[in-house]
Design an enzyme around this catalytic site. Structure first.
Site, mmCIF file in Angstrom:
data_model
loop_
_atom_site.group_PDB
_atom_site.id
_atom_site.type_symbol
_atom_site.label_atom_id
_atom_site.label_comp_id
_atom_site.label_asym_id
_atom_site.label_seq_id
_atom_site.Cartn_x
_atom_site.Cartn_y
_atom_site.Cartn_z
ATOM 1 N N ASP A 118 0.842 -1.229 -0.027
ATOM 2 C CA ASP A 118 -0.093 0.078 0.043
ATOM 3 C C ASP A 118 0.719 1.095 0.198
ATOM 4 O O ASP A 118 1.705 1.458 1.065
ATOM 5 C CB ASP A 118 -0.875 -0.140 1.366
ATOM 6 C CG ASP A 118 -2.028 1.107 1.202
ATOM 7 O OD1 ASP A 118 -2.180 1.602 0.207
ATOM 8 O OD2 ASP A 118 -2.299 1.587 2.465
ATOM 9 N N SER A 478 35.509 32.387 3.568
ATOM 10 C CA SER A 478 35.901 33.534 3.042
ATOM 11 C C SER A 478 36.737 34.831 4.105
ATOM 12 O O SER A 478 35.981 35.033 5.223
ATOM 13 C CB SER A 478 34.688 34.323 2.499
ATOM 14 O OG SER A 478 35.074 35.648 1.869
ATOM 15 N N GLY A 479 37.674 35.217 4.130
ATOM 16 C CA GLY A 479 38.360 36.069 4.939
ATOM 17 C C GLY A 479 39.254 35.598 6.025
ATOM 18 O O GLY A 479 39.661 36.193 6.823
ATOM 19 N N LYS A 482 43.265 32.491 3.632
ATOM 20 C CA LYS A 482 43.850 31.388 2.864
ATOM 21 C C LYS A 482 44.642 31.670 1.474
ATOM 22 O O LYS A 482 45.738 31.286 1.505
ATOM 23 C CB LYS A 482 42.529 30.540 2.005
ATOM 24 C CG LYS A 482 41.711 30.056 3.136
ATOM 25 C CD LYS A 482 40.563 29.295 2.152
ATOM 26 C CE LYS A 482 39.738 30.010 1.255
ATOM 27 N NZ LYS A 482 39.137 31.259 2.072
ATOM 28 N N SER A 550 35.861 25.866 -0.909
ATOM 29 C CA SER A 550 35.651 24.447 -0.996
ATOM 30 C C SER A 550 34.627 23.956 0.228
ATOM 31 O O SER A 550 35.081 23.211 1.226
ATOM 32 C CB SER A 550 36.911 23.672 -1.164
ATOM 33 O OG SER A 550 37.721 24.052 -0.236
#
Length: 643
Positions: A118, A478-479, A482, A550
């Protein structure tokens, strides 16, 4: 209300041993039909199954008493029973009066055994319907006679046909609520027939029923004298099941287990997907292509002279051939194909959208391989059958896409064999089943593209440069710093006479990846492309430095898997979000907070920090220069840091 009898009723004290043995023997050799009930909400699927269980005397007295009590409690009047309560087992289902999960029930008649599923009618539970249909031989599509063909009727019919169910029953239910009107029935059948032809359903069996009242369920109903077809049970008892048709197809068996209890026995166990096999038959092992001959067919009850589709057996061969789990044993004269690229229809079954380019586990037959899906060629609108452009697939979406796997695998098109042409997709991080698919065919380019042998190896390139190739993969918000650290690292490596190249996230998006945005799907493709470029550079013997947010572990692991062990060095530039946002040298966080910048990592898009990074840099405890020194020392040396 009386119960119709579809199976002989015996009293235990009147049976002699021979009667019991004869009855059990006959029951054991009945064929098994698997079928589903599907359709829109409140079309009466659960009620129909409850009626089948009731009429086939599959309900114990205590269950019947509980059923009657529950029926009165929820408002069913008189002696009428709400048969849906037999199947709707979840509390949420009983409270809402809907089916959520797939409920499987067993019952039997004199002629056949049945397993019925069902399946839910709500669109949000379409994935559960696909689960129930995946092993079914027949689908009962229910339509409420008062409502006619609805969107979910079309959706479930399309899915049933797509999944390869060969037998369709159109059950126009609740005929008692339209006064058993033939004109209403004929109009619904004509409407459905036009739709069925459009999606490729060549034939179906239509019948007017009432699951609640029992019309045309176990016997022809006097309320529909204008209907001359069989009852539902009669049709289910006589329809040909798929295993009977599969027995005439070429022999195929996926190896599930290599049975080696001792040094004198080596057998290959599995379920025969199609065809028949006998000792002395020549077979071919795929994908290796090795041939041999069947020596024995071993079962728990002894050796067999012949085995057919649907049986689980262990085959021994006359030769010592290499054969393991996931391989397919096939008829030598008619083997299955092997390939590593396919076109397939995919039904997406997860809340999170499909991410083209992300690797998923793909389980097909008895093997599991890594698969990558490309952007869909199109998505199917099941209401209009229109082919719509799509970049991804969301929950319950159906689309056609190309996919590739990490090695050549044996397969058959799904239209020929479900076991060797159907697959599921599994998220590598969570182990959730996220999709189901049906292979159409192998891509021609899979046979046309080959690795070109080269005389100068990657080892020769590295030796020429006097270094070991590495991919230094910087990841962080971000920031976080890297790019700053990566740039210092490259300058230090250059000063040491090392051959390196820096791939910066922003710079790559000006060229190679200028067509990509910042959705999750585009981020996956961004990293896939960068990973492929970085791999080519390491093949040239370079030390490659990348600085990308990433954000997803799956993509970082995908790039790691592209390279030999030890060449991928994950560097987590770990900066708290508040600190990274305080720096905000590009003004991106401010835009994201204001809503002007969507899909920004750390604000409205997730970041998954590494779990086992080779180097961990805490930028709150050291300068960029100090961090670069640590990374360079790691490249020159053999140890890692966790600072």
């Amino acid at each position: 209300m009386t119960q119709a009898t579809t199976e002989p009723v015996y009293k235990a004290d009147s049976l002699i041993a021979s009667d019991i043995d004869a009855y059990l023997e006959a029951h054991q050799h009945k064929t098994m039909l698997r079928f589903i009930t599907c359709g829109s909400v409140d079309d009466g699927k659960s009620t129909l199954i409850g009626r089948l269980l009731y009429d086939s005397k599959q309900i114990f007295e205590d269950q019947l008493a509980s059923l009657e009590a529950d029926s009165k409690r929820i408002g069913t009047q008189g002696q009428d029973i709400d048969f849906a309560l037999l199947v709707d087992g979840l509390a949420a289902e009983r409270e809402q009066g809907i089916t959520i999960d797939v409920a499987y029930r067993f019952f039997a008649t004199e002629k056949r055994k049945f397993i019925v599923a069902d399946t839910p009618g709500h669109e949000q539970y379409t994935r559960n319907m696909v689960t129930g249909a995946s092993t079914a031989d027949l689908a009962v599509i229910l339509i409420d006679a008062r409502k006619g063909v609805l969107t979910q009727t079309r959706r479930h019919s399309y899915l049933a046909h797509l999944i390869g169910i060969r037998h369709i029953v159109l059950a126009v239910n609740k005929m008692d609520l339209v006064g058993y009107d033939q004109a209403t029935y004929d109009a619904i059948v004509a409407d459905y027939a036009a739709f069925a032809a459009d999606i490729g359903i060549a034939q179906f069996t239509a019948m007017p029923i009432s699951g609640f009242r029992g019309d045309n369920i176990t016997a022809p109903s006097p309320n529909t004298p204008w209907y001359g077809g069989p009852s539902l049970i009669a049709h289910l008892e006589q329809v040909e099941i798929d295993s009977e048709a599969d027995a005439a197809a070429p022999f195929r068996m996926a190896v599930q287990w290599v049975n080696r209890p001792n040094l004198d026995f080596r057998g290959f166990a599995g379920l025969i997907a199609s065809g028949a096999i006998a000792p002395g038959d020549a077979v071919r092992i795929l994908p290796s292509g090795k041939t041999s001959t069947v020596a024995r067919i071993v079962t728990l009850d002894g050796d067999l002279d012949r085995a057919v589709a649907g049986q689980s057996v262990t085959l021994t061969l006359t030769d010592e051939v290499d054969c393991s789990r996931g391989d397919v044993i096939a008829a030598a004269a008619d083997p299955v194909a092997t390939a590593d690229q396919f076109e397939a229809t995919i039904v997406w079954m997860d809340e999170a959208e499909m991410l083209p380019g992300r690797p998923y586990w793909m389980k097909i037959g008895t093997q599991t391989v890594s698969a990558t899906i490309q952007q869909p060629k199109y998505q199917v609108n099941v209401n209009s059958m229109a082919q719509l452009a799509a970049k991804t697939l969301e929950l319950n979406a159906i689309g056609v896409a190309n996919l590739s796997v990490d090695r050549a695998i044996p397969f058959t098109p799904y239209a020929e064999n479900r076991d060797l042409g159907g697959f599921i997709l599994i998220d590598r991080m969570t182990n959730r089943t996220v999709g189901a698919g049906m292979i159409h065919f192998a891509l021609r380019r899979a046979d046309n593209i080959h690795w070109q042998a080269v005389d100068v190896s990657r080892e020769a390139h590295a030796a020429q440069k006097g270094q070991s190739p590495k991919l230094l993969w910087f990841t962080g918000l971000s920031g976080s710093g890297k790019s700053t650290i990566a740039n210092i690292v490259e300058k230090k490596l250059y000063a040491l006479g090392k051959h390196s190249f820096l791939l910066d996230g922003d710079n790559v998006r000006h060229g190679l990846n200028r067509d990509l945005g910042f959705t999750d799907a585009d981020r996956v493709e961004n990293i896939r492309r960068v990973g492929e470029v970085a791999k080519l550079m390491t093949d040239a013997g370079l030390i490659v430095i990348t600085a990308f947010i990433s954000p997803f572990r799956a993509e970082r692991d995908m790039v790691r898997a592209m390279l030999p062990a030890g060449e991928f060095v994950e560097i987590h530039v770990d900066t708290p979000l508040a600190e990274a946002e305080a720096r905000d040298v590009k003004g991106l966080y401010a835009k994201a907070r204001s809503g002007a910048l969507k899909n920004f990592t750390g604000i409205d898009s997730p970041y998954e920090p590494p779990e086992r990074a080779e180097i961990h840099i805490d930028t709150t405890r050291m300068s960029a220069e100090q961090a670069a020194d640590i990374i360079v020392e790691h490249v020159v040396g053999v140890w890692s840091y966790d600072l």
